[in-house]
Motif scaffolding. Structure first.
Motif, PDB file in Angstrom:
ATOM      1  N   THR A  94       0.845  -1.187   0.000  1.00  0.00           N
ATOM      2  CA  THR A  94       0.000   0.000   0.000  1.00  0.00           C
ATOM      3  C   THR A  94       0.882   1.239   0.000  1.00  0.00           C
ATOM      4  N   PRO A  95       0.317   2.409  -0.349  1.00  0.00           N
ATOM      5  CA  PRO A  95       1.116   3.638  -0.287  1.00  0.00           C
ATOM      6  C   PRO A  95       1.711   3.883   1.090  1.00  0.00           C
ATOM      7  N   ASP A  96       0.954   3.600   2.143  1.00  0.00           N
ATOM      8  CA  ASP A  96       1.475   3.814   3.500  1.00  0.00           C
ATOM      9  C   ASP A  96       2.637   2.870   3.799  1.00  0.00           C
ATOM     10  N   GLU A  97       2.534   1.624   3.336  1.00  0.00           N
ATOM     11  CA  GLU A  97       3.636   0.677   3.551  1.00  0.00           C
ATOM     12  C   GLU A  97       4.881   1.117   2.791  1.00  0.00           C
ATOM     13  N   ILE A  98       4.702   1.614   1.580  1.00  0.00           N
ATOM     14  CA  ILE A  98       5.847   2.085   0.793  1.00  0.00           C
ATOM     15  C   ILE A  98       6.528   3.250   1.497  1.00  0.00           C
ATOM     16  N   LYS A  99       5.740   4.174   2.030  1.00  0.00           N
ATOM     17  CA  LYS A  99       6.310   5.318   2.749  1.00  0.00           C
ATOM     18  C   LYS A  99       7.042   4.867   4.012  1.00  0.00           C
ATOM     19  N   ALA A 100       6.455   3.920   4.744  1.00  0.00           N
ATOM     20  CA  ALA A 100       7.094   3.426   5.965  1.00  0.00           C
ATOM     21  C   ALA A 100       8.390   2.686   5.648  1.00  0.00           C
ATOM     22  N   THR A 101       8.364   1.890   4.588  1.00  0.00           N
ATOM     23  CA  THR A 101       9.576   1.178   4.174  1.00  0.00           C
ATOM     24  C   THR A 101      10.660   2.155   3.756  1.00  0.00           C
ATOM     25  N   THR A 102      10.287   3.186   3.024  1.00  0.00           N
ATOM     26  CA  THR A 102      11.262   4.189   2.585  1.00  0.00           C
ATOM     27  C   THR A 102      11.874   4.905   3.780  1.00  0.00           C
TER      28      THR A 102
END
Length: 291
Positions: free
Chosen positions: A147-155
């Motif tokens: 999800t977009p939130d997961e991508i942001k958290a991973t980044t």
């Protein structure tokens, strides 16, 4: 060309295998030592009663010079403490370059991996262990990006991990599979990570096989993000089975990709053949790559 200008241009020739750019004189090419991700032999290395040193001796015997691991449970690398693993591999003429660690656990993650260390929960312990063993690269093997939130958290995690690795004299990179190139909202995880991290701190370990299987062109990626791919996974896929196969027998055009290694900033290339049956099977890929 003036001598000074010529010498200044040499680093730009890149790090290539024997059959690199055809127009570069052989004496000016630098070879990248053949490396191996030991995950290729995970079943053999983790089987009860395995003589790990003997397996490593067999790996060294087929011409492998650099190693990448995928270990670290309880602070051990195939049963050895970091310093001991570093010493053993060094005694066999190989260098321990990097290790794979998970990032943010995925919701669909294999339950058997639930207790493995990861960068979100065990960052300091993981990096301290690798630094103790002289390992120079911490590589995230996969993270939650559905999800977009997961991508942001991973980044955000990668930014932190890269900073912490740098404090220990280490480098940080992220290893892709296919899903990094899939659209999530109006972007892909790959694009978001590359465009929201420092190009001098967060690098990519491009898995050539998975990138090709995702429909991406590695050479185009090198041109778009020059010098951000110092680590590669040299992985091939069978046209018939769509599964990993012996390097050089599948669909990946390695010759073309290696001809553009200078754009990528290549420093280390590791063969990875998932579920290889034996060291002898891997030796066929090593021989092909050396040619």
């Amino acid at each position: 060309m003036k001598r000074q200008t010529f010498l200044a241009a040499l680093p730009g020739l890149g790090l290539l295998f024997h059959q690199g750019l055809a127009n570069v004189p052989a004496k000016f090419r630098q070879q990248v030592p053949v490396g191996l991700q030991l995950y290729s032999l995970k079943d053999q290395l983790t089987a009860p009663g395995t003589d790990v040193r003997r397996q490593l001796e067999a790996v060294a015997a087929i011409g492998v010079k650099e190693l990448e691991t995928a270990a670290g449970e309880q602070g051990l690398y195939y049963g050895y403490r970091p310093k001991e693993f570093f010493r053993i591999t060094g005694d066999l003429g190989m260098k321990w370059i990097g290790n794979h660690i998970g990032g943010i656990p995925r919701s669909d993650q294999d339950p058997s991996k639930a207790n493995k260390p990861n960068l979100r929960d065990n960052l300091d312990a993981v990096l301290d262990g690798l630094a103790e063993g002289g390992c120079r690269w911490a590589v995230c093997a996969g993270s939650a990006i559905a999800t977009p939130d997961e991508i942001k958290a991973t980044t955000a995690l990668f930014v932190k991990a890269a900073d912490e690795a740098g404090k220990r004299g280490m480098n940080f990179a992220y290893h892709n599979h296919k899903r990094e190139f899939e659209k999530v909202g109006d972007t892909t995880a790959f694009q978001y990570i590359m465009e929201h991290t420092d190009e001098d701190k967060v690098f990519m370990q491009l898995d050539l096989g998975w990138a090709v299987m995702a429909g991406a062109d590695p050479v185009d990626l090198f041109r778009q993000y020059p010098k951000r791919f110092p680590l590669w996974h040299v992985k091939d896929f069978s046209a018939a089975t769509q599964k990993p196969c012996v390097i050089g027998t599948g669909i990946v055009d390695f010759k073309r990709i290696f001809q553009h290694a200078h754009l990528a900033g290549l420093k280390h290339a590791f063969i990875e053949q998932d579920n290889a049956k034996s060291v002898q099977e891997l030796s066929e890929g090593v021989k092909w790559l050396m040619k």
